[in-house]
Scaffold this motif. Structure first.
Motif, mmCIF file in Angstrom:
data_model
loop_
_atom_site.group_PDB
_atom_site.id
_atom_site.type_symbol
_atom_site.label_atom_id
_atom_site.label_comp_id
_atom_site.label_asym_id
_atom_site.label_seq_id
_atom_site.Cartn_x
_atom_site.Cartn_y
_atom_site.Cartn_z
ATOM 1 N N SER A 142 -4.935 4.678 -3.707
ATOM 2 C CA SER A 142 -4.798 3.291 -3.373
ATOM 3 C C SER A 142 -5.703 2.513 -2.468
ATOM 4 O O SER A 142 -5.445 1.612 -1.871
ATOM 5 C CB SER A 142 -3.252 3.516 -2.640
ATOM 6 N N GLY A 143 -6.771 3.145 -2.212
ATOM 7 C CA GLY A 143 -7.996 2.430 -1.566
ATOM 8 C C GLY A 143 -8.070 2.517 -0.136
ATOM 9 O O GLY A 143 -8.308 1.856 0.584
ATOM 10 N N LYS A 144 -6.929 3.690 0.353
ATOM 11 C CA LYS A 144 -6.907 3.629 1.796
ATOM 12 C C LYS A 144 -7.610 4.832 2.324
ATOM 13 O O LYS A 144 -7.807 4.904 3.682
ATOM 14 C CB LYS A 144 -5.269 3.815 2.026
ATOM 15 N N ASP A 155 -11.265 5.041 1.159
ATOM 16 C CA ASP A 155 -12.317 4.687 0.170
ATOM 17 C C ASP A 155 -13.546 5.694 0.912
ATOM 18 O O ASP A 155 -14.504 6.263 0.011
ATOM 19 C CB ASP A 155 -12.845 3.283 0.463
ATOM 20 N N SER A 156 -14.038 5.929 2.115
ATOM 21 C CA SER A 156 -15.138 6.521 2.550
ATOM 22 C C SER A 156 -14.874 7.925 2.511
ATOM 23 O O SER A 156 -15.930 8.790 2.527
ATOM 24 C CB SER A 156 -15.143 6.331 4.147
ATOM 25 N N GLN A 157 -13.729 8.604 2.017
ATOM 26 C CA GLN A 157 -13.497 10.041 1.780
ATOM 27 C C GLN A 157 -12.975 10.201 0.457
ATOM 28 O O GLN A 157 -12.491 11.149 0.275
ATOM 29 C CB GLN A 157 -12.599 10.535 3.088
ATOM 30 N N LYS A 158 -12.971 9.092 -0.450
ATOM 31 C CA LYS A 158 -12.189 9.615 -1.562
ATOM 32 C C LYS A 158 -12.709 10.699 -2.435
ATOM 33 O O LYS A 158 -11.967 11.389 -2.984
ATOM 34 C CB LYS A 158 -12.560 8.126 -2.491
ATOM 35 N N ASP A 159 -14.157 10.880 -2.344
ATOM 36 C CA ASP A 159 -14.603 11.778 -3.558
ATOM 37 C C ASP A 159 -14.306 13.165 -2.617
ATOM 38 O O ASP A 159 -13.865 14.262 -3.486
ATOM 39 C CB ASP A 159 -16.098 12.010 -3.532
ATOM 40 N N ASN A 164 0.884 -1.156 0.074
ATOM 41 C CA ASN A 164 -0.099 -0.065 0.116
ATOM 42 C C ASN A 164 0.798 1.323 0.018
ATOM 43 O O ASN A 164 0.446 2.222 -0.552
ATOM 44 C CB ASN A 164 -0.986 -0.033 1.315
ATOM 45 N N ALA A 172 -5.907 8.041 -1.383
ATOM 46 C CA ALA A 172 -7.210 7.661 -1.895
ATOM 47 C C ALA A 172 -7.207 6.844 -3.095
ATOM 48 O O ALA A 172 -8.164 5.913 -3.219
ATOM 49 C CB ALA A 172 -8.015 9.252 -2.416
#
Length: 278
Positions: free
Chosen positions: A235-237, A239-243, A120, A233
């Motif tokens: 890298s998928g770390k 996800d809940s805050q990506k946008d 990651n 974001a």
């Protein structure tokens, strides 16, 4: 109190009492960093320092010949490699390559976490570097440097190491995914800041290690933490805050559009940067 909360309490007490074992940089990384900070050091002398470690020497030559450096003429010696890479980037690359040695464990569960965290981290570093390269190409601004984002992204989640080390030392209680996931989420930022101070890194590094997950912490000016968040974001770390990360990046001018992060140009830069750690 649940077992999970009890274990978290133990870790917090260790942090507060300065009894949590913090990782130390491998000896070769310390030597390279010390040499690079010497104002009288020259490229030949740096080559001698790097040459003390055969593994690091081989990796440096490989990086000097990689697409990341953008050269077609191959180098065959450590002195040629050091000359091509440059003193400042040598310091950070040596740290990056040496840090990989820290992410190992004999415990099966902890070992899986170590491997996952290193993978990651490499993904975050390469995406952060690519995002900054595109920013510099677009704006022509050079107040943020590629070598610093490399190292900043590399240590952004360093706080996971003591947690995983503690799990390895007391595997009968700590080495289970349910506990580790919560401990990493809640404590790795605070621990990461402690490690950065212990290693003598500057405030920028401390801030990133402590606050990259917290979008409530926004520096006045565009900063390395903005690009680390983009990398995290992607890298998928986060996800809940990506946008929210991507919207903030556009507002702050780190990227012109979210579409930039899926462009062929970005992917080529990201893949080239990842070669440092291949």
């Amino acid at each position: 109190m649940s077992t999970q909360n009890a274990l978290l309490t133990i870790l917090v007490e260790k942090i507060n009492n300065d009894t949590l074992v913090l990782p130390t940089l491998p000896a070769i990384a310390l030597k390279v960093r010390k040499a690079a900070d010497d104002p009288d050091i020259n490229l030949h002398s740096m080559g001698d320092v790097v040459g003390q470690d055969p593994s690091l020497t081989a990796r440096m030559i490989k990086i000097a010949n990689s697409a990341y450096m953008g050269r077609t003429v191959k180098v065959n010696s450590i002195n040629q490699a050091v000359t091509r890479i440059g003193l400042r980037q040598i310091k950070n690359i040596a740290t990056a390559l040496a840090m990989e040695q820290l992410f190992v464990s004999k415990n099966e569960v902890v070992g899986q976490y170590m491997k996952r965290e290193w993978t990651n981290t490499v993904n975050v570093v390469s995406s952060s570097m690519a995002a900054l390269q595109m920013y510099v190409a677009r704006t022509k601004k050079r107040d943020l440097s590629l070598d610093t984002i490399t190292l900043t992204a590399l240590v952004h989640n360093i706080g996971v190491l003591p947690i995983l080390t503690e799990a390895e030392r007391h595997e009968e209680v700590f080495a289970n995914p349910t506990f580790l996931d919560v401990a990493i989420e809640k404590l790795s930022g605070q621990i990461g800041g402690s490690i950065m101070r212990e290693w003598g890194f500057g405030n920028e590094f401390v801030n990133v290690a402590e606050n990259w997950r917290d979008l409530g912490v926004i520096p006045d000016k565009l900063s390395y933490i903005d690009f680390v968040r983009i990398g995290a974001a992607l890298s998928g770390k986060m996800d809940s805050q990506k946008d929210a990360v991507f919207n903030l990046a556009v507002q702050r001018g780190a990227i012109e559009s979210v579409r930039d992060l899926t462009s062929d140009e970005f992917k080529e830069m990201r893949d080239a940067a990842k070669q440092i750690f291949a």
